[in-house]
Design a protein around this motif. Sequence first.
Motif, mmCIF file in Angstrom:
data_model
loop_
_atom_site.group_PDB
_atom_site.id
_atom_site.type_symbol
_atom_site.label_atom_id
_atom_site.label_comp_id
_atom_site.label_asym_id
_atom_site.label_seq_id
_atom_site.Cartn_x
_atom_site.Cartn_y
_atom_site.Cartn_z
ATOM 1 N N ASP A 1 0.808 -1.213 0.000
ATOM 2 C CA ASP A 1 0.000 0.000 0.000
ATOM 3 C C ASP A 1 0.847 1.271 0.000
ATOM 4 O O ASP A 1 0.488 2.264 -0.622
ATOM 5 C CB ASP A 1 -0.939 0.014 1.210
ATOM 6 C CG ASP A 1 -2.040 -1.018 1.097
ATOM 7 O OD1 ASP A 1 -2.314 -1.473 -0.032
ATOM 8 O OD2 ASP A 1 -2.621 -1.377 2.134
ATOM 9 N N GLU A 2 1.970 1.244 0.692
ATOM 10 C CA GLU A 2 2.828 2.424 0.781
ATOM 11 C C GLU A 2 3.418 2.803 -0.576
ATOM 12 O O GLU A 2 3.753 3.951 -0.818
ATOM 13 C CB GLU A 2 3.982 2.197 1.766
ATOM 14 C CG GLU A 2 3.548 1.945 3.193
ATOM 15 C CD GLU A 2 3.204 0.484 3.448
ATOM 16 O OE1 GLU A 2 3.797 -0.409 2.815
ATOM 17 O OE2 GLU A 2 2.312 0.238 4.287
ATOM 18 N N GLN A 3 3.566 1.827 -1.470
ATOM 19 C CA GLN A 3 4.203 2.074 -2.758
ATOM 20 C C GLN A 3 3.216 2.105 -3.916
ATOM 21 O O GLN A 3 3.598 2.322 -5.060
ATOM 22 C CB GLN A 3 5.252 0.995 -3.017
ATOM 23 C CG GLN A 3 6.341 0.991 -1.979
ATOM 24 C CD GLN A 3 7.306 -0.163 -2.170
ATOM 25 O OE1 GLN A 3 7.030 -1.086 -2.910
ATOM 26 N NE2 GLN A 3 8.423 -0.086 -1.504
ATOM 27 N N LEU A 4 1.951 1.932 -3.632
ATOM 28 C CA LEU A 4 0.940 1.820 -4.668
ATOM 29 C C LEU A 4 0.842 3.067 -5.549
ATOM 30 O O LEU A 4 0.693 2.967 -6.766
ATOM 31 C CB LEU A 4 -0.420 1.526 -4.032
ATOM 32 C CG LEU A 4 -1.495 0.970 -4.929
ATOM 33 C CD1 LEU A 4 -1.019 -0.296 -5.613
ATOM 34 C CD2 LEU A 4 -2.729 0.674 -4.128
ATOM 35 N N LEU A 5 0.947 4.242 -4.981
ATOM 36 C CA LEU A 5 0.840 5.473 -5.758
ATOM 37 C C LEU A 5 1.953 5.618 -6.787
ATOM 38 O O LEU A 5 1.755 6.205 -7.848
ATOM 39 C CB LEU A 5 0.837 6.694 -4.837
ATOM 40 C CG LEU A 5 -0.543 7.081 -4.333
ATOM 41 C CD1 LEU A 5 -0.446 8.126 -3.248
ATOM 42 C CD2 LEU A 5 -1.403 7.567 -5.466
ATOM 43 N N LYS A 6 3.121 5.083 -6.497
ATOM 44 C CA LYS A 6 4.245 5.167 -7.439
ATOM 45 C C LYS A 6 3.937 4.415 -8.726
ATOM 46 O O LYS A 6 4.364 4.801 -9.803
ATOM 47 C CB LYS A 6 5.516 4.574 -6.824
ATOM 48 C CG LYS A 6 6.055 5.339 -5.655
ATOM 49 C CD LYS A 6 7.277 4.623 -5.118
ATOM 50 C CE LYS A 6 7.721 5.207 -3.807
ATOM 51 N NZ LYS A 6 8.835 4.447 -3.230
ATOM 52 N N PHE A 7 3.200 3.328 -8.618
ATOM 53 C CA PHE A 7 2.953 2.450 -9.756
ATOM 54 C C PHE A 7 1.607 2.677 -10.428
ATOM 55 O O PHE A 7 1.332 2.110 -11.480
ATOM 56 C CB PHE A 7 3.056 0.991 -9.317
ATOM 57 C CG PHE A 7 4.421 0.619 -8.834
ATOM 58 C CD1 PHE A 7 5.422 0.329 -9.733
ATOM 59 C CD2 PHE A 7 4.709 0.592 -7.481
ATOM 60 C CE1 PHE A 7 6.691 -0.005 -9.298
ATOM 61 C CE2 PHE A 7 5.965 0.253 -7.028
ATOM 62 C CZ PHE A 7 6.962 -0.042 -7.944
ATOM 63 N N HIS A 8 0.765 3.517 -9.849
ATOM 64 C CA HIS A 8 -0.590 3.729 -10.375
ATOM 65 C C HIS A 8 -0.579 4.381 -11.764
ATOM 66 O O HIS A 8 -1.486 4.174 -12.562
ATOM 67 C CB HIS A 8 -1.404 4.574 -9.401
ATOM 68 C CG HIS A 8 -2.816 4.750 -9.815
ATOM 69 N ND1 HIS A 8 -3.721 3.711 -9.829
ATOM 70 C CD2 HIS A 8 -3.485 5.822 -10.265
ATOM 71 C CE1 HIS A 8 -4.885 4.145 -10.249
ATOM 72 N NE2 HIS A 8 -4.773 5.427 -10.526
ATOM 73 N N ALA A 9 0.437 5.145 -12.086
ATOM 74 C CA ALA A 9 0.485 5.879 -13.353
ATOM 75 C C ALA A 9 0.776 5.000 -14.563
ATOM 76 O O ALA A 9 0.530 5.401 -15.697
ATOM 77 C CB ALA A 9 1.531 6.983 -13.267
ATOM 78 N N TYR A 10 1.277 3.789 -14.350
ATOM 79 C CA TYR A 10 1.588 2.916 -15.482
ATOM 80 C C TYR A 10 0.308 2.491 -16.176
ATOM 81 O O TYR A 10 -0.664 2.127 -15.545
ATOM 82 C CB TYR A 10 2.366 1.676 -15.014
ATOM 83 C CG TYR A 10 3.755 2.023 -14.551
ATOM 84 C CD1 TYR A 10 4.771 2.226 -15.478
ATOM 85 C CD2 TYR A 10 4.059 2.137 -13.197
ATOM 86 C CE1 TYR A 10 6.050 2.542 -15.051
ATOM 87 C CE2 TYR A 10 5.325 2.457 -12.773
ATOM 88 C CZ TYR A 10 6.329 2.655 -13.717
ATOM 89 O OH TYR A 10 7.581 2.963 -13.298
ATOM 90 N N LYS A 11 0.324 2.537 -17.493
ATOM 91 C CA LYS A 11 -0.886 2.292 -18.279
ATOM 92 C C LYS A 11 -1.128 0.827 -18.615
ATOM 93 O O LYS A 11 -2.255 0.450 -18.903
ATOM 94 C CB LYS A 11 -0.832 3.097 -19.587
ATOM 95 C CG LYS A 11 -0.749 4.586 -19.369
ATOM 96 C CD LYS A 11 -1.991 5.098 -18.725
ATOM 97 C CE LYS A 11 -1.908 6.598 -18.509
ATOM 98 N NZ LYS A 11 -2.914 7.105 -17.643
#
Length: 80
Positions: free
Chosen positions: A65-75
């Motif tokens: 969960d702590e790192q989820l925002l970093k990877f959300h932008a990948y399409k």
Amino acid sequence: MRMEQYLTFTDHALWGVIVNGDSVSPVASASAGAEGPIPPKTAEQKLTRKNELKAKSTLMLAILDEQLLKFHAYKDAKSL
């Protein structure tokens, strides 16, 4: 390595989507200048889109969960 083993065991085609980037997302340009993805029309396109979404969702569930925002932008699953 664990993710590869798990996905290969549960759904081998799903791992293929992640490795090969099975989905192509064409973009249409409207007359007003707005761009957006073209919805799938054929059964094959719908299946490809479903596999891509399933692969990306499965990978996103494996991320902390702590790192989820970093990877959300990948399409797509391949770049993720």
